[in-house]
Scaffold this active site. Sequence first.
Site, PDB file in Angstrom:
ATOM      1  N   GLY A   1      22.386  75.174 -69.204  1.00 57.30           N
ATOM      2  CA  GLY A   1      22.259  76.653 -69.619  1.00 57.30           C
ATOM      3  C   GLY A   1      22.343  77.204 -70.832  1.00 57.30           C
TER       4      GLY A   1
ATOM      5  N   ASP B   1      27.586  80.221 -71.255  1.00 57.62           N
ATOM      6  CA  ASP B   1      27.327  80.672 -69.778  1.00 57.62           C
ATOM      7  C   ASP B   1      28.532  80.006 -69.073  1.00 57.62           C
ATOM      8  OD1 ASP B   1      24.979  82.144 -70.234  1.00 57.62           O
ATOM      9  OD2 ASP B   1      23.653  80.481 -69.642  1.00 57.62           O
TER      10      ASP B   1
ATOM     11  N   PRO C   1      25.380  70.490 -73.639  1.00 57.03           N
ATOM     12  CA  PRO C   1      25.350  71.551 -74.504  1.00 57.03           C
ATOM     13  C   PRO C   1      24.262  72.396 -74.152  1.00 57.03           C
ATOM     14  CG  PRO C   1      24.592  69.651 -75.759  1.00 57.03           C
ATOM     15  CD  PRO C   1      24.828  69.021 -74.410  1.00 57.03           C
TER      16      PRO C   1
ATOM     17  N   LEU D   1       5.306  53.076-106.922  1.00 54.81           N
ATOM     18  CA  LEU D   1       5.022  54.759-107.260  1.00 54.81           C
ATOM     19  C   LEU D   1       3.506  54.818-107.920  1.00 54.81           C
ATOM     20  CD1 LEU D   1       8.211  55.763-108.659  1.00 54.81           C
ATOM     21  CD2 LEU D   1       7.513  56.601-106.648  1.00 54.81           C
TER      22      LEU D   1
ATOM     23  N   GLY E   1       1.350  55.479-110.727  1.00 55.93           N
ATOM     24  CA  GLY E   1       1.558  55.292-112.276  1.00 55.93           C
ATOM     25  C   GLY E   1       2.409  53.982-112.579  1.00 55.93           C
TER      26      GLY E   1
ATOM     27  N   LYS F   1       0.058  49.316-110.331  1.00 58.90           N
ATOM     28  CA  LYS F   1      -0.546  48.659-109.087  1.00 58.90           C
ATOM     29  C   LYS F   1      -1.922  48.188-109.052  1.00 58.90           C
ATOM     30  CE  LYS F   1       0.365  51.858-105.951  1.00 58.90           C
ATOM     31  NZ  LYS F   1       0.636  52.772-107.111  1.00 58.90           N
TER      32      LYS F   1
ATOM     33  N   SER G   1       1.790  53.508-100.294  1.00 61.19           N
ATOM     34  CA  SER G   1       2.347  53.313 -99.039  1.00 61.19           C
ATOM     35  C   SER G   1       3.779  53.366 -99.085  1.00 61.19           C
ATOM     36  CB  SER G   1       2.185  51.902 -98.812  1.00 61.19           C
ATOM     37  OG  SER G   1       2.310  50.981-100.030  1.00 61.19           O
TER      38      SER G   1
END
Length: 634
Positions: free
Chosen positions: A31, A35, A112, A468, A470, A473, A541
């Site tokens: 609930g 409550d 909860p 990254l 730059g 790669k 990636s």
Amino acid sequence: MAHQSALIAEDIDAYLEAHQHKSLLRFLTCGSVDDGKSTLIGRLLYDSKMIFEDQLAALEADSRKVGTQGGEIDFALLVDGLAAEREQGITIDVAYRFFSTDRRKFIVADTPGHEQYTRNMVTGASTADAAVILIDARKGVLTQTRRHSYLVSLLGIRHVVLAINKMDLVGWSKDVFDAILQEYRDFAAQIGLNDFTAIPMSALKGDNITTRSDAAPWYAGPALLPHLEAVEVEDDLQGKPLRMPVQWVNRPNLDFRGFSGLIASGTVRPGDRIKALPSGRESTVTRIVTMTGDLPIAVAGQSVTITLADEIDISRGDVIASAKAPPEVADQFEATLVWMDEEAMLPGRPYLIKIGARTVGASITEPKCKVNVNTLERLAAKRLELNEIGVCNLSLDAPIAFDPYAENKDLGGFILIDRMSNRTVGAGMLHFALRRSQNIHWQALDVDKTSRAALKAQRGRVVWLTGLSGSGKSTIANLVEKRLHANGRHTYLLDGDNVRHGLNKDLGFTDEDRVENIRRVAEVAKLMVDAGLIVLVSFISPFRAERRMARDLMAEGDFVEVFVDTPLEVAEARDVKGLYKKARAGQLKNFTGIDSPYEAPEFPEIRIDTTALSPAEAAERIVAWLEGELEYTI
């Protein structure tokens, strides 16, 4: 502890014998916040005399110090064990408590009420036979009331009590009770929750908890505890077809081979014809073995070891089923998914799915919809966030035996696990197999990967450069391909920018699109390796999960991860394309390293430090590693 039964004092053996054969009811309380869930459970423990004297003394002391009842006993403190719960007066974690009466044993899960802990509620509901949904009579039906009721219905809990609590604070008004009941009944009808029992009560005062209260003379129904004692929870599992997920292949010596597991449904006898799935092989049961001897029959709920007349291949995670009524086998499904992780569900990302005793790889398509539990509207969605519920398609790496969740919870319910952290990130229910999973089959080909590689005198593999923007790669990948080409190798370079002009031109740079970008490239790279090519893949990636997915697509040794390691400040200083400048100015959203994370490889095959090596030197190192350490042999 006060005596629950006179037998404890008079004849302890008789009491223990009677206690052992009592039925067990698992139920949860749920609930909205405040409550009275914890108070209700505390009252049940107190009234059923399940509190030791030292616990009672501690409860009285805690009630004076941190209680919310002005020095009177605060029953919620029996359940709210976490310090944060006591400080805030709320339930955060799922608390399990055991108690019993002369008629039945109980395990109750106090779940909860806060929306951010909905995932904890799902955990508590997953094993429950019944649910007690509390409503504060002063507040009526709230958002969490609807959310929890929807989840209770979704999880197939058939025995529901609507506990309208704190009636003493509204003067035990029948009009208030009737208005809340009617509002809830209208909502419950929309989610198929038509059979529930409504009880007015005061958990704090004990009214209508263990006995009927004179405070509500207009109420003619049962008190809560007698109702829970009378709930019939025995499902017709024994009348359903045999299903036994294999948990262990039992091979203590050369003369014995059995298959151990818990019978999820049905019955089995020696002589019964069974089918092992997903293989589809059939055999006959010869023995049903237990620690206390062989059985003439075993039924749902029993853990046994079954031996078979034939030596067929069965492994952990397979399902032994009735040969006359076997479950379906498929690898693609529609399912309802409850997302339980802080990190959003991303379509296409690889996860692990655990169903029964079987764990296989899985990916999720874009959600068909997500459900607004307040209005029950089905809304368009690109992802699922924490605590959201959606309908998705699942694609598995291998076929599994299953039943729809509505027919068999054990073979239709599943959890999703993050492959990198092993966190449980979602829970779901299978609806049905997608037809295309039955219509699509692998076509046998005469010319295979080995033949194609032999023709080229090389072993196909993927060289996956990540780093990254730059970092260099693409420059390094281009030089590597030139060197390999000069050496007579058959290569192809898949560059991130180039691929986005064609194959992936429809994708943007959201996390979801980045995942799909890598998934497509990995599948293309796999086909090229199958053709015998050396494939150079130059992509940022950024996520480990997708690079792991790409690796898992390839055979052992066919994936070579190259980490082009360049510090962010160095890559940003180069900024050949001006992208970092735009990202810093807020003109380019979701840019890796600025407002989108980059997860560096932990164990790459090759690491290139571009602050110490020139592009030409880096290329030479990669080519030398490929030509030397992994020779191109078939």
